[in-house]
Scaffold this motif. Structure first.
Motif, short mmCIF file in Angstrom:
data_model
loop_
_atom_site.label_atom_id
_atom_site.label_comp_id
_atom_site.label_asym_id
_atom_site.label_seq_id
_atom_site.Cartn_x
_atom_site.Cartn_y
_atom_site.Cartn_z
N GLN A 100 -36.68 -34.21 -23.21
CA GLN A 100 -37.28 -32.90 -23.01
C GLN A 100 -37.82 -32.72 -21.60
OE1 GLN A 100 -37.50 -30.19 -25.42
NE2 GLN A 100 -35.83 -31.52 -26.09
N GLY A 101 -37.78 -31.46 -21.14
CA GLY A 101 -38.39 -31.13 -19.86
C GLY A 101 -37.83 -31.93 -18.71
N GLU A 102 -38.74 -32.28 -17.80
CA GLU A 102 -38.31 -32.98 -16.59
C GLU A 102 -37.77 -34.38 -16.88
OE1 GLU A 102 -42.80 -33.70 -16.98
OE2 GLU A 102 -41.38 -32.06 -17.30
N LEU A 125 -43.77 -25.74 -12.40
CA LEU A 125 -43.26 -27.03 -12.85
C LEU A 125 -44.24 -27.68 -13.83
CD1 LEU A 125 -41.06 -29.19 -12.56
CD2 LEU A 125 -42.38 -30.18 -10.69
N LEU A 126 -45.53 -27.54 -13.56
CA LEU A 126 -46.54 -28.09 -14.45
C LEU A 126 -46.50 -27.42 -15.82
CD1 LEU A 126 -49.75 -28.48 -12.24
CD2 LEU A 126 -48.55 -30.30 -13.44
N GLU A 127 -46.26 -26.12 -15.82
CA GLU A 127 -46.35 -25.36 -17.06
C GLU A 127 -45.06 -25.36 -17.88
OE1 GLU A 127 -47.63 -21.49 -15.95
OE2 GLU A 127 -49.70 -22.10 -15.59
N LYS A 128 -43.91 -25.24 -17.20
CA LYS A 128 -42.65 -25.04 -17.92
C LYS A 128 -41.55 -26.02 -17.53
CE LYS A 128 -43.54 -20.07 -18.32
NZ LYS A 128 -43.02 -18.71 -18.00
N CYS A 133 -37.72 -22.62 -12.97
CA CYS A 133 -37.01 -22.08 -11.79
C CYS A 133 -35.50 -22.28 -11.86
CB CYS A 133 -37.53 -22.75 -10.52
SG CYS A 133 -39.28 -22.45 -10.17
N HIS A 134 -35.06 -23.36 -12.48
CA HIS A 134 -33.64 -23.71 -12.45
C HIS A 134 -32.95 -23.41 -13.78
CE1 HIS A 134 -34.24 -25.93 -8.68
NE2 HIS A 134 -35.33 -26.43 -9.23
#
Length: 436
Positions: A100-102, A125-128, A133-134
């Protein structure tokens, strides 16, 4: 078989599904329709697909096939490597993602895996995570951004967009290359700069030439942004200079503060130098017993005020509340659903900026400060406050306005510190403690 990856289908620790099957199964796997993707193997452990790997997924997900030929598509998409990100059998989360996520992105983009450890991180980036952005598959802009870099950044930084109007822009800004100076993910330097100033500036600007233009003063350790706007000079000002200039600097009277026109040494140290001109401010604003921390640390006055030029009144490096948030970041780090209007108008509505007679540099006692605006509260609030029998069970201090309300912002109506239907009261009124 030793070649079988059990964790492709089973969670090794726990799962709400039977036999520890991951809770988000691929439909053919869920229906036990293995033949939808596989042919019978001739050798145990061998994986035989019904179609070439780069074609198989498209037999069901036909809308994705056209993306393979898109030059701006994500590299795994162009290579039809769907299983780089998606598990073909079952996953713990939606969309059959392997992580998940990053964490998913860092499987390939390992060079960015240290981003969570960087001191300054981009808020989206911290939130989502990366998806803020990408795009995951394809996008119109470079780097899987939905539009060109400059336009995309300015969609969020709309106030900054307005500030550029009428300015002679710094070349990277004019060209839309925000990434020349800022890392959009995270950095060790403030404001997401890829390097501290002046090191960042001399990557493009010749240091020897800069020294000549500054009357021979060594600028190797100077803070270029005390005179130059890194984005654009006001009204076409030469050298991208700020619109608001310190009078001695604007008049070329360097010797008013410095030991000579080409000497960085100051004629006096710290605030004593400032008092030679600003004596009235000292008597009016610096008598209180509670001092703002910058006044007694580091560059003192220079922590907030530029000695040469600045974009904001009083030669502040940034207009409040943005300037305040540079240090008090935790108070403003997250967008709250409801904000106290003075927070957006300016912190000095409630706080003194230099010294005060109250804790937290409040302009006056907390209750009186709140009642200056909320004057009807004594007739609408029955809850006792101030010196009395009861104390705030959370802080151990006497009950006051901030026992229930956040002075800056909250996700709850009326700026309460918790849901006022029940949770707010339970903070204090627990069993055996101010029990209701």
């Amino acid at each position: 078989d030793r070649r079988t990856n059990c964790a492709s289908c089973h969670d090794p620790h726990s799962s709400p599904a039977g036999k520890l099957i991951k809770p988000k199964p691929h439909e053919p796997f869920k229906d036990r329709s293995c033949e939808a993707c596989h042919e019978r193997a001739k050798v145990p452990g061998e994986v035989v697909l019904t179609e070439r790997k780069e074609k198989l997924c498209f037999t069901c997900h036909s809308e994705m096939e056209k993306l393979v030929k898109n030059a701006s598509a994500h590299a795994p998409v162009r290579a039809a490597e769907c299983t780089s990100c998606h598990d073909p059998h079952a996953a713990a989360k939606d969309k059959l993602l392997k992580a998940q996520g990053e964490k998913l992105c860092f499987r390939c983009h390992a060079e960015k895996a240290d981003i969570p450890e960087r001191k300054h991180q981009h808020e989206p980036l911290l939130e989502k995570a990366c998806g803020a952005c990408h795009a995951a598959h394809v996008a119109a802009g470079k780097g899987l951004l939905p539009k060109p870099e400059k336009e995309f950044c300015l969609d969020c930084h709309s106030a900054f967009r307005k500030s550029l109007a009428g300015k002679k822009l710094h070349k990277p800004v004019a060209a839309g290359r925000c990434g020349d100076c800022h890392d959009p993910h995270g950095t060790l330097a403030p404001r997401l700069l890829v390097q501290e100033v002046p090191g960042l500036c001399v990557r493009c600007h010749d240091l020897a030439a800069a020294t000549r233009k500054h009357r021979g003063i060594d600028v190797a350790s100077a803070n270029c942004t005390t005179c130059h706007d890194p984005h654009g000079g006001a009204g076409g000002a030469p050298g991208l200079r700020y619109a608001l200039l310190h009078k001695p600097y604007a008049n070329g009277s360097c010797a008013s503060c410095h030991a000579g026109s080409a000497n960085k040494e100051l004629v006096r140290a710290g605030p004593d130098l400032c008092w030679t001109c600003h004596e009235k401010q000292r008597k009016k604003e610096f008598e209180g017993p509670v001092h703002h921390y910058p006044l007694t640390s580091g560059k003192q006055c220079g922590n907030c005020h530029s000695p040469h030029g600045a974009p904001a009144k009083a030669l502040l490096y940034r207009a409040p509340p943005a300037l305040c948030a540079d240090c008090h970041g935790q108070e403003f780090a997250r967008e709250k659903k409801f904000k106290h209007p003075p927070v957006e108008e300016g912190c000095d509505t409630c706080h003194a900026v230099h010294t005060a007679g109250q804790p937290k540099l409040l302009a006056e006692g907390l209750r009186k400060l709140c009642l200056d605006c909320h004057d009807k509260v004594p007739t609408t609030h029955a809850h006792g406050m101030g010196q009395g029998k009861y104390v705030d069970a959370v802080t151990g201090k006497h009950i006051d306005c901030v026992s229930c309300h956040s002075p800056h912002g909250s996700d709850n109506e009326k700026l309460t510190n918790a849901d006022r239907k029940s949770e707010l009261c339970k903070r204090c009124h627990k069993k055996g403690q101010h029990e209701l």
